[in-house]
Every structure is written in C-alpha cells, then in structure tokens.
Design an enzyme around this catalytic site. Structure first.
Site, PDB file in Angstrom:
ATOM      1  N   GLY A  42       0.787  -1.237   0.000  1.00  0.00           N
ATOM      2  CA  GLY A  42       0.000   0.000   0.000  1.00  0.00           C
ATOM      3  C   GLY A  42       0.813   1.278   0.000  1.00  0.00           C
ATOM      4  O   GLY A  42       0.417   2.269  -0.604  1.00  0.00           O
ATOM      5  N   GLU A  97       3.573   4.834   5.238  1.00  0.00           N
ATOM      6  CA  GLU A  97       2.395   3.953   5.206  1.00  0.00           C
ATOM      7  C   GLU A  97       1.290   4.574   4.352  1.00  0.00           C
ATOM      8  O   GLU A  97       1.242   5.781   4.174  1.00  0.00           O
ATOM      9  CB  GLU A  97       1.858   3.763   6.631  1.00  0.00           C
ATOM     10  CG  GLU A  97       2.124   2.388   7.212  1.00  0.00           C
ATOM     11  CD  GLU A  97       1.275   1.277   6.592  1.00  0.00           C
ATOM     12  OE1 GLU A  97       0.780   1.420   5.449  1.00  0.00           O
ATOM     13  OE2 GLU A  97       1.110   0.247   7.258  1.00  0.00           O
ATOM     14  N   ASP A 101      -5.157   2.736  10.566  1.00  0.00           N
ATOM     15  CA  ASP A 101      -6.564   2.401  10.811  1.00  0.00           C
ATOM     16  C   ASP A 101      -6.704   2.068  12.306  1.00  0.00           C
ATOM     17  O   ASP A 101      -6.776   2.957  13.134  1.00  0.00           O
ATOM     18  CB  ASP A 101      -6.906   1.227   9.886  1.00  0.00           C
ATOM     19  CG  ASP A 101      -8.356   0.816   9.901  1.00  0.00           C
ATOM     20  OD1 ASP A 101      -9.213   1.652  10.157  1.00  0.00           O
ATOM     21  OD2 ASP A 101      -8.633  -0.376   9.647  1.00  0.00           O
ATOM     22  N   LYS A 129      -7.399   7.218   9.807  1.00  0.00           N
ATOM     23  CA  LYS A 129      -8.809   7.092  10.238  1.00  0.00           C
ATOM     24  C   LYS A 129      -8.810   7.108  11.764  1.00  0.00           C
ATOM     25  O   LYS A 129      -8.829   6.050  12.396  1.00  0.00           O
ATOM     26  CB  LYS A 129      -9.378   5.750   9.773  1.00  0.00           C
ATOM     27  CG  LYS A 129      -9.699   5.657   8.305  1.00  0.00           C
ATOM     28  CD  LYS A 129     -10.582   4.440   8.066  1.00  0.00           C
ATOM     29  CE  LYS A 129     -10.079   3.569   6.970  1.00  0.00           C
ATOM     30  NZ  LYS A 129     -10.817   2.334   6.771  1.00  0.00           N
ATOM     31  N   PHE A 150     -14.213   2.528   4.106  1.00  0.00           N
ATOM     32  CA  PHE A 150     -13.171   1.778   3.415  1.00  0.00           C
ATOM     33  C   PHE A 150     -12.791   2.478   2.115  1.00  0.00           C
ATOM     34  O   PHE A 150     -13.646   2.771   1.288  1.00  0.00           O
ATOM     35  CB  PHE A 150     -13.618   0.342   3.148  1.00  0.00           C
ATOM     36  CG  PHE A 150     -12.453  -0.562   2.900  1.00  0.00           C
ATOM     37  CD1 PHE A 150     -11.709  -1.062   3.965  1.00  0.00           C
ATOM     38  CD2 PHE A 150     -12.070  -0.882   1.609  1.00  0.00           C
ATOM     39  CE1 PHE A 150     -10.605  -1.866   3.740  1.00  0.00           C
ATOM     40  CE2 PHE A 150     -10.973  -1.705   1.383  1.00  0.00           C
ATOM     41  CZ  PHE A 150     -10.241  -2.197   2.448  1.00  0.00           C
ATOM     42  N   ASP A 157      -5.904  -1.154  -1.523  1.00  0.00           N
ATOM     43  CA  ASP A 157      -6.656  -2.122  -2.322  1.00  0.00           C
ATOM     44  C   ASP A 157      -7.943  -2.562  -1.641  1.00  0.00           C
ATOM     45  O   ASP A 157      -8.115  -2.425  -0.421  1.00  0.00           O
ATOM     46  CB  ASP A 157      -5.803  -3.376  -2.552  1.00  0.00           C
ATOM     47  CG  ASP A 157      -5.666  -4.218  -1.278  1.00  0.00           C
ATOM     48  OD1 ASP A 157      -5.164  -3.678  -0.276  1.00  0.00           O
ATOM     49  OD2 ASP A 157      -6.099  -5.384  -1.288  1.00  0.00           O
TER      50      ASP A 157
END
Ligand code: IMP
Ligand code: MG
Length: 174
Positions: A42, A97, A101, A129, A150, A157
């Site tokens: 990611g 990153e 989350d 988040k 999301f 992804d």
C-alpha cells in the site's frame, strides 16, 4: 459482490498534499539524509511520489507485513512477510504507510524498528482514520484524516484491486 468507487480525494488534492509533506520533510531534515521505509504494498505509490518531492538525500528500503486478508477488518495479527534489506542503525528513518486504521500494524512495526537503533524514527502516513484507533500510535506526518469508511486507490486495495487508481475512492457495496 459488485462494488462502485466514489471519489473522496482527487488526484490534484493528493498530489498537492504530497508536495506539502515533501517540503516539510525537506525542511525538517535539512543537512541530513533520510531513509524511507515503505510498508508494502500500500505505501509504494505514496513513497515514490513523496521521495520525488524531498530535496535532501534519500535512500529507500521496503518491508511487507500482513494484517489483512481479503476482508475489510484488521485481524490484529501482524506477520513480517518481507524484512528490510539494510540495517537501520544510525539512519534517520521515516516509515511510509498508506493508512493508519486500528493502529495495530504500525504500533507493532514502530516498536520493532526502534529496537534496531535508528538515529531517529518517524511515521508518515497518507491517510489516517482516527475514529478507528484501537492502539495508540504517534503519527509525525499525516496527509489526510478521513472518516471511518473503506477507501481504495493510491496503493490501497480492496481484495488486491484498485491500487492503481490515481485518486482516493470510497468503496460502495451493492
Ligand atoms: P491497522 O493495523 O488496522 O492500522 O491497518 C493497517 C493496514 O490495513 C493498512 O496498512 C492497510 O493495508 C489496511 N487498511 C486499513 N484501512 C483500509 C482501507 O480503508 N482501505 C484499504 N486498506 C486498509
Ligand atoms: Mg498498508
């Protein structure tokens, strides 16, 4: 299941923000070399764009950890799939990153990297988040704080799809 993608952050917004973070890092590390540690997969799109915007000398390394399967919830289990090639000792390390989350992955990772005695260690994430945080993590550079939904694109992804979108999109399930 079919899904639709709705634009949350446009390509221009993301690019502008990455330029800002690059300028900030260049200022903060003046006279030093930074060692960017990309968390695969990611973080890769973000790291490449960010590295181009940093004006102090940059070196790069990559690692891969897994905490997600094909579901959209963190398992809490963090496994090192690919470790770094280079030691971190005496380097000015910035972990790159895609998103923080629950914070589980990063809190584990930052503690592990700190044990390798870098000269300094910071964390830079494109997205955060905060509403989802379970484990406390100190983030030094944040692109955008986003709501608890999301998202995909710019490296992120959904079931390995959509990483290549040049913007950040919301996944809407039918
Ligand atoms: P954490 O351990 O819960 O903080 O999760 C970190 C990892 O989960 C991130 O590096 C992503 O790979 C993945 N992740 C968390 N939220 C999302 C999302 O909204 N879209 C895609 N991947 C996500
Ligand atoms: Mg990730």
């Amino acid at each position: 299941m079919a899904e639709r993608i709705k634009v949350l952050l446009t390509e221009e917004e993301v690019d502008r923000k990455i330029k800002e973070i690059g300028e900030q890092i260049s200022k903060d590390y003046e006279g030093k070399q930074v060692h960017l540690v990309c968390v695969l997969k990611g973080g890769s799109f973000f790291m490449c764009e960010l590295a181009k915007r940093i004006t102090v000398p940059v070196s790069l390394d990559f690692m891969s950890v897994s905490s997600y399967g094909s579901s959209t919830k963190s398992s809490g289990v963090v496994k090192i799939v690919k470790d770094l090639d280079e030691p971190l000792k005496d380097k000015h390390v910035i972990v790159i990153e895609d998103i923080v989350d629950s914070g589980r992955t990063l809190s584990y990772l930052m503690a592990m990297l700190k044990d390798r005695h870098p000269a300094s260690l910071r964390l830079c994430t494109l997205l955060d988040k905060p509403d989802r945080r379970v484990v406390d993590v100190h983030v030094d550079y944040t692109g955008f704080q986003i709501p608890d939904e999301f998202v995909v694109g710019y490296g992120l992804d959904y079931d390995q799809k959509y990483r290549n979108l040049p913007y950040i999109g919301l996944v809407e399930l039918d």
